[in-house]
Design a protein around this motif. Structure first.
Motif, PDB file in Angstrom:
ATOM      1  N   UNK A  10     -26.819  26.750 -44.880  1.00  0.00           N
ATOM      2  CA  UNK A  10     -28.251  26.643 -44.586  1.00  0.00           C
ATOM      3  C   UNK A  10     -28.723  25.197 -44.676  1.00  0.00           C
ATOM      4  N   UNK A  11     -28.152  24.444 -45.618  1.00  0.00           N
ATOM      5  CA  UNK A  11     -28.553  23.044 -45.796  1.00  0.00           C
ATOM      6  C   UNK A  11     -28.337  22.233 -44.530  1.00  0.00           C
ATOM      7  N   UNK A  12     -27.258  22.526 -43.822  1.00  0.00           N
ATOM      8  CA  UNK A  12     -26.977  21.819 -42.572  1.00  0.00           C
ATOM      9  C   UNK A  12     -28.098  22.051 -41.563  1.00  0.00           C
ATOM     10  N   UNK A  13     -28.509  23.313 -41.420  1.00  0.00           N
ATOM     11  CA  UNK A  13     -29.563  23.651 -40.461  1.00  0.00           C
ATOM     12  C   UNK A  13     -30.914  23.142 -40.941  1.00  0.00           C
ATOM     13  N   UNK A  14     -31.165  23.199 -42.251  1.00  0.00           N
ATOM     14  CA  UNK A  14     -32.418  22.658 -42.786  1.00  0.00           C
ATOM     15  C   UNK A  14     -32.556  21.179 -42.426  1.00  0.00           C
ATOM     16  N   UNK A  15     -31.485  20.420 -42.637  1.00  0.00           N
ATOM     17  CA  UNK A  15     -31.524  18.979 -42.362  1.00  0.00           C
ATOM     18  C   UNK A  15     -31.764  18.730 -40.880  1.00  0.00           C
ATOM     19  N   UNK A  16     -31.048  19.456 -40.033  1.00  0.00           N
ATOM     20  CA  UNK A  16     -31.215  19.291 -38.581  1.00  0.00           C
ATOM     21  C   UNK A  16     -32.640  19.643 -38.155  1.00  0.00           C
ATOM     22  N   UNK A  17     -33.167  20.721 -38.715  1.00  0.00           N
ATOM     23  CA  UNK A  17     -34.524  21.163 -38.362  1.00  0.00           C
ATOM     24  C   UNK A  17     -35.574  20.153 -38.802  1.00  0.00           C
ATOM     25  N   UNK A  18     -35.466  19.676 -40.031  1.00  0.00           N
ATOM     26  CA  UNK A  18     -36.441  18.724 -40.553  1.00  0.00           C
ATOM     27  C   UNK A  18     -36.343  17.364 -39.864  1.00  0.00           C
ATOM     28  N   UNK A  19     -35.156  17.057 -39.361  1.00  0.00           N
ATOM     29  CA  UNK A  19     -34.964  15.787 -38.649  1.00  0.00           C
ATOM     30  C   UNK A  19     -35.569  15.840 -37.250  1.00  0.00           C
ATOM     31  N   UNK A  35     -30.306  29.115 -38.479  1.00  0.00           N
ATOM     32  CA  UNK A  35     -30.628  29.363 -39.884  1.00  0.00           C
ATOM     33  C   UNK A  35     -30.534  30.848 -40.214  1.00  0.00           C
ATOM     34  N   UNK A  36     -30.925  31.708 -39.284  1.00  0.00           N
ATOM     35  CA  UNK A  36     -30.927  33.138 -39.565  1.00  0.00           C
ATOM     36  C   UNK A  36     -29.538  33.752 -39.585  1.00  0.00           C
ATOM     37  N   UNK A  37     -28.548  33.036 -39.040  1.00  0.00           N
ATOM     38  CA  UNK A  37     -27.184  33.546 -39.081  1.00  0.00           C
ATOM     39  C   UNK A  37     -26.349  32.914 -40.189  1.00  0.00           C
ATOM     40  N   UNK A  38     -26.946  32.021 -40.976  1.00  0.00           N
ATOM     41  CA  UNK A  38     -26.216  31.427 -42.102  1.00  0.00           C
ATOM     42  C   UNK A  38     -25.824  32.461 -43.161  1.00  0.00           C
ATOM     43  N   UNK A  39     -26.689  33.436 -43.514  1.00  0.00           N
ATOM     44  CA  UNK A  39     -26.264  34.449 -44.486  1.00  0.00           C
ATOM     45  C   UNK A  39     -25.054  35.258 -44.017  1.00  0.00           C
ATOM     46  N   UNK A  40     -24.963  35.506 -42.714  1.00  0.00           N
ATOM     47  CA  UNK A  40     -23.799  36.220 -42.195  1.00  0.00           C
ATOM     48  C   UNK A  40     -22.545  35.363 -42.285  1.00  0.00           C
ATOM     49  N   UNK A  41     -22.674  34.092 -41.921  1.00  0.00           N
ATOM     50  CA  UNK A  41     -21.529  33.181 -42.004  1.00  0.00           C
ATOM     51  C   UNK A  41     -21.032  33.084 -43.440  1.00  0.00           C
TER      52      UNK A  41
END
Length: 278
Positions: A10-19, A35-41
């Motif tokens: 999730x941190x990867x997607x958070x950083x990309x989103x905030x950037x 981000x919504x598929x991170x829990x599945x991964x």
């Protein structure tokens, strides 16, 4: 282990989103799905490391009546919340500009607005579910497919609902605090409302998962919640200066209603398996 991998991915997607300061439709869709598929991964990686079969998750369809009610419950509490908003004057029914755009895009300009509203509500409520399910599934394989059953081995229904609800809410915090994932009110207000909303609905989601043994009830609840709030009730509301404080997932109306619903499901906890009812 599962929570660790959920945080990492999730941190990867958070950083990309905030950037992505000027994110448009493409970025929002890409990062939203991501981000919504991170829990599945995280679930898949955890299962691989622990040599657990993915098929051991709560994939079974379960009783169809639970799936049907899972679709209608978010519609019910959304309707009640927005009826309060429209009645009190925290927003008005309806947003003529939104309905005009809907009619124009779908080629329904010859129809009266009230007919457009009814048809859009029905069609969106059916066809829109497919798209909503595709994102909700990414979270629910993790939250209700893996996390709830695992915690249910050690904790009772009340504890599981609070723990999962708390984790689920915290998982949204980075984008709530540092991003634009809110109504435009102070972030602390949206944070409080959103937290009460997520934790209270966790009591509903957990009850249905335990009762049915199926993660698909969570998928239906989650998909229906996102669909009706984000694509119907919020956009169809004509907003005023008070609206941001009461509408959508970051306003006070929805959590006010869902807290009472959570109490109702908590009162029905004895209908669940004996070892997790307390």
């Amino acid at each position: 282990m599962y929570l660790f991998f959920t945080l990492i991915f999730s941190s990867v997607v958070w950083i990309l989103t905030l950037h992505a300061k000027d994110a448009g439709r493409i970025a929002n869709r890409m990062y939203g799905y991501g981000i919504m598929w991170c829990p599945t991964l995280a679930t898949v990686v955890t299962c691989l490391i622990t040599k657990r079969k993915i098929s051991s998750l709560s994939w079974k369809w379960g009783n169809s009546k639970y799936l049907a009610t899972s679709y209608f419950i978010p519609l019910l509490y959304s309707l009640v919340a927005y009826l309060i908003v429209w009645t009190v004057g925290w927003g008005e029914f309806y947003n003529k500009s939104f309905i005009t755009n809907v009619a124009h895009e779908l080629g329904w300009t010859v129809l009266p607005n009230w007919v457009v509203i009814i048809i859009f509500f029905i069609v969106n409520g059916i066809i829109g579910m497919f798209s909503s399910i595709s994102t909700a599934l990414g979270e629910e394989i993790g939250w209700r497919g893996f996390l709830v059953p695992e915690l249910s081995k050690k904790f009772n229904y009340t504890s599981v609902s609070l723990i999962v609800g708390g984790i689920w809410a915290l998982w949204h915090y980075p984008l709530l605090i540092f991003g634009t994932y809110n109504n435009g009110t102070p972030f602390w207000f949206g944070l409080i409302c959103f937290t009460f909303l997520v934790v209270s609905t966790s009591f509903i989601y957990t009850w249905y998962q335990i009762k049915s043994g199926s993660l698909w009830t969570g998928v239906m609840l989650h998909a229906s919640h996102n669909l009706f709030i984000q694509s119907f009730f919020t956009p169809i509301t004509e907003q005023n200066s008070l609206s941001p404080w009461y509408i959508d997932e970051f306003g006070a109306a929805l959590p006010f209603v869902t807290v009472f619903l959570a109490i109702y499901f908590w009162s029905k906890r004895k209908e669940l398996s004996p070892y997790i009812v307390a």
